[in-house]
Design a protein around this motif. Structure first.
Motif, PDB file in Angstrom:
ATOM      1  N   LEU A  19       0.890  -1.594   0.264  1.00 10.33           N
ATOM      2  CA  LEU A  19       0.324  -0.019  -0.260  1.00 10.33           C
ATOM      3  C   LEU A  19       0.812   1.214  -0.007  1.00 10.33           C
ATOM      4  N   MET A  20       2.581   1.619   0.539  1.00 15.93           N
ATOM      5  CA  MET A  20       2.674   2.648   0.954  1.00 15.93           C
ATOM      6  C   MET A  20       2.872   3.154  -0.730  1.00 15.93           C
ATOM      7  N   HIS A  21       3.014   1.815  -1.713  1.00 17.26           N
ATOM      8  CA  HIS A  21       3.875   2.164  -3.274  1.00 17.26           C
ATOM      9  C   HIS A  21       2.304   2.894  -3.917  1.00 17.26           C
ATOM     10  N   PHE A  22       1.067   3.136  -3.225  1.00 19.40           N
ATOM     11  CA  PHE A  22       0.856   3.507  -4.479  1.00 19.40           C
ATOM     12  C   PHE A  22       0.407   5.123  -4.160  1.00 19.40           C
ATOM     13  N   GLU A  23      -0.408   6.208  -4.920  1.00 18.90           N
ATOM     14  CA  GLU A  23      -0.401   7.323  -5.151  1.00 18.90           C
ATOM     15  C   GLU A  23      -1.318   7.958  -4.174  1.00 18.90           C
ATOM     16  N   PRO A  24      -1.005   9.067  -3.460  1.00 16.07           N
ATOM     17  CA  PRO A  24       0.664   9.297  -3.205  1.00 16.07           C
ATOM     18  C   PRO A  24       1.224   8.330  -2.524  1.00 16.07           C
ATOM     19  N   ILE A  25       2.968   9.034  -2.384  1.00 12.29           N
ATOM     20  CA  ILE A  25       3.781   8.166  -1.955  1.00 12.29           C
ATOM     21  C   ILE A  25       3.446   8.598  -0.913  1.00 12.29           C
ATOM     22  N   GLY A  26       4.210   7.676   0.330  1.00 12.84           N
ATOM     23  CA  GLY A  26       4.068   8.038   1.535  1.00 12.84           C
ATOM     24  C   GLY A  26       2.941   7.862   2.565  1.00 12.84           C
ATOM     25  N   LEU A  27       1.964   7.162   2.100  1.00  7.41           N
ATOM     26  CA  LEU A  27       0.570   7.036   3.201  1.00  7.41           C
ATOM     27  C   LEU A  27       0.818   5.936   3.366  1.00  7.41           C
ATOM     28  N   PHE A  28       0.106   5.550   4.431  1.00  9.28           N
ATOM     29  CA  PHE A  28       0.584   4.015   5.178  1.00  9.28           C
ATOM     30  C   PHE A  28       1.721   4.208   5.855  1.00  9.28           C
ATOM     31  N   ALA A  29       2.792   5.024   6.179  1.00  9.73           N
ATOM     32  CA  ALA A  29       3.588   4.661   7.507  1.00  9.73           C
ATOM     33  C   ALA A  29       3.442   5.136   8.427  1.00  9.73           C
ATOM     34  N   TRP A  30       4.111   4.272   9.164  1.00  7.07           N
ATOM     35  CA  TRP A  30       4.186   4.610  10.984  1.00  7.07           C
ATOM     36  C   TRP A  30       4.332   6.020  11.339  1.00  7.07           C
ATOM     37  N   SER A  31       6.242   6.200  10.380  1.00  2.23           N
ATOM     38  CA  SER A  31       5.712   7.715  11.199  1.00  2.23           C
ATOM     39  C   SER A  31       5.934   8.986   9.962  1.00  2.23           C
ATOM     40  N   LEU A  32       6.769   9.926  10.725  1.00  4.14           N
ATOM     41  CA  LEU A  32       7.447  10.933   9.144  1.00  4.14           C
ATOM     42  C   LEU A  32       8.598  10.098   8.454  1.00  4.14           C
ATOM     43  N   GLU A  33       9.406   9.955   9.175  1.00 10.80           N
ATOM     44  CA  GLU A  33      10.562   9.671   8.600  1.00 10.80           C
ATOM     45  C   GLU A  33      10.151   8.228   7.414  1.00 10.80           C
ATOM     46  N   GLU A  34       9.366   7.483   8.497  1.00 12.80           N
ATOM     47  CA  GLU A  34       9.231   6.033   7.100  1.00 12.80           C
ATOM     48  C   GLU A  34       8.228   7.315   6.037  1.00 12.80           C
ATOM     49  N   CYS A  35       7.262   8.148   5.949  1.00  9.95           N
ATOM     50  CA  CYS A  35       6.704   8.468   5.098  1.00  9.95           C
ATOM     51  C   CYS A  35       7.952   9.751   4.237  1.00  9.95           C
TER      52      CYS A  35
END
Length: 438
Positions: free
Chosen positions: A148-164
């Motif tokens: 899911l993290m590869h979906f647009e817009p990139i950065g969704l479904f992250a646990w943290s700002l760093e992962e986003c």
């Protein structure tokens, strides 16, 4: 000895009249382009009358119905074709991406993750808690989240700002060790401790400034925005399930109704110079109207043939696509292959599976071991499903090839690699690093 002389030969060739060139051009136009072209033509032809489509419902294209068990029977009505839907919201866009890219057995979990996003687009609940709620193994849920993290817009479904931020940098191929170190010390960045940041990252000041500029260009809260704005897609055809078959409609929402000004035409004095000029305009108007009717007929004919061949897609999605070539459609419809190509180009169809380009239904065939032809699009869909379902054991291209071959597909590793790259799936080595990081 040959003596030079004159030789007469007879040959046949197609004369490209202005009317024929116009008819060919109309086949290629999208709805928006065609509407603009008609307005331009009307400005130069006094015998053409354009009326807004919404003011003349009786002139709307009639829908056509046909059934799986009776493909040759059509019935028609006079109802107005459906208007195109407004641009999707971010949630609607993500739902569509999930339906197209996530195996059906995991879609319930994917929708649960979607419901768990906060307003920034990040997950605020631990993976263990989510796995418990879903009764799902943590590793499988994590694998789904990575997809899911590869979906647009990139950065969704992250646990943290760093992962986003890392997800966005990874797509740009900019997540090198120095950048990862910078992300690991965002607290120093927030406190503007530049010297300590340079020491941690092992960088000179100019290099650090370049990296900071890249960080500033990222979106820390992708959940607050829609994907980059794009004009809404106006489908040329609309198909809906209707009883045991389908209902096909030509969408003319953007197109004006075109007709000949019969009152002015009846007043033309063909003996005068002005009358002869107006007769030429009348001929051009009639040719345009015939070309529009031909375009309409060709669109419906090709759309009907595609739907009959790809009926399973409208029920089951991309995994049910069958191999299909434009030559096959040309043979079924008695149209020239070049006509099919022009009609299919840049045209869209609104389906129960979403609005998709007509070109989606055409793909090369790969033959399985039992001799069954499989659509390349269907194989790509299966490849996506295999990658989405991989756990801690990341599948290499060789492993993916072996699995697909065991399922009966006669496919080689180089084809798997080409499909994987075309789908935007990272190499196994990159996916392994991502798994270790997470």
């Amino acid at each position: 000895m040959l003596v030079p002389g004159l030789i007469q030969r007879q040959s046949q060739s197609i004369v490209m009249t202005p009317q024929l060139r116009q008819a060919i051009a109309l086949l290629q136009y999208t709805q928006a382009d065609l509407a603009q072209h008609l307005r331009q033509v009307c400005e130069t032809n006094p015998l053409l009358v354009l009326e807004p489509g919404d003011t003349a419902p009786e002139a709307a294209t009639t829908p056509e119905e046909f059934h799986d068990d009776d493909p040759d029977r059509f019935t028609s009505g006079s109802e107005r074709p459906e208007a195109a839907a407004p641009p999707p919201t971010l949630r609607e866009d993500l739902i569509l991406q999930i339906r197209l890219a996530v195996p059906q057995t995991e879609q319930t979990a994917a929708f649960h993750l979607l419901d768990s996003l906060d307003e920034s687009g990040r997950l605020s609940v631990s993976v263990a808690d989510l796995a418990t709620e879903l009764g799902m193994e943590i590793t499988k849920l994590e694998s789904l989240r990575q997809t899911l993290m590869h979906f647009e817009p990139i950065g969704l479904f992250a646990w943290s700002l760093e992962e986003c931020l890392a997800a966005q940098l990874r797509v740009r191929n900019r997540l090198d060790p120095a950048m990862q170190t910078l992300l690991d010390h965002l607290d120093l960045l927030a406190r503007r401790e530049w010297r300590r940041l340079r020491e941690k990252c092992g960088l000179e000041q100019d290099d650090l400034l370049d990296m900071l500029a890249e960080i500033q260009a990222l979106d820390p809260r992708p959940g607050l925005r829609l994907p980059p704005p794009a004009p809404p897609i106006e489908p040329d055809l609309i198909v809906r399930l209707h009883g045991s078959g389908f209902r096909l409609t030509l969408n003319t929402r953007l197109l004006p109704n075109v007709s000949l000004d019969t009152t002015l035409r009846s007043r033309i004095n063909e003996q005068t110079e002005a009358g002869k000029i107006l007769l030429g305009y009348a001929s051009e108007a009639n040719a345009l109207i015939r070309a529009l009717q031909s375009r309409k007929h060709s669109l419906l004919t090709i759309g009907r043939a595609i739907i009959q061949h790809q009926a399973a897609f409208f029920h089951d999605g991309a995994s049910a696509l069958r191999p299909l070539t434009m030559r096959e459609i040309a043979e079924k419809t008695d149209l020239h292959e070049s006509t099919v190509s022009r009609i299919v180009s840049s045209k869209y169809i609104d389906t129960p599976q979403g609005t998709v380009p007509l070109k989606l239904f055409f793909s090369t065939a790969l033959t399985s071991e039992d001799g069954t032809a499989q659509s390349a699009h269907a194989i790509q869909h299966r490849l996506q499903a295999l990658v989405a379902a991989e756990g801690d054991d990341i599948l290499s291209d060789d492993a993916l090839t072996t699995l697909l071959q065991k399922e009966g597909f006669s496919i080689q590793r180089r084809t798997v690699a080409k499909y994987r790259e075309g789908l935007g799936i990272a190499k196994s080595s990159q996916r392994k690093r991502l798994r270790r990081t997470s």
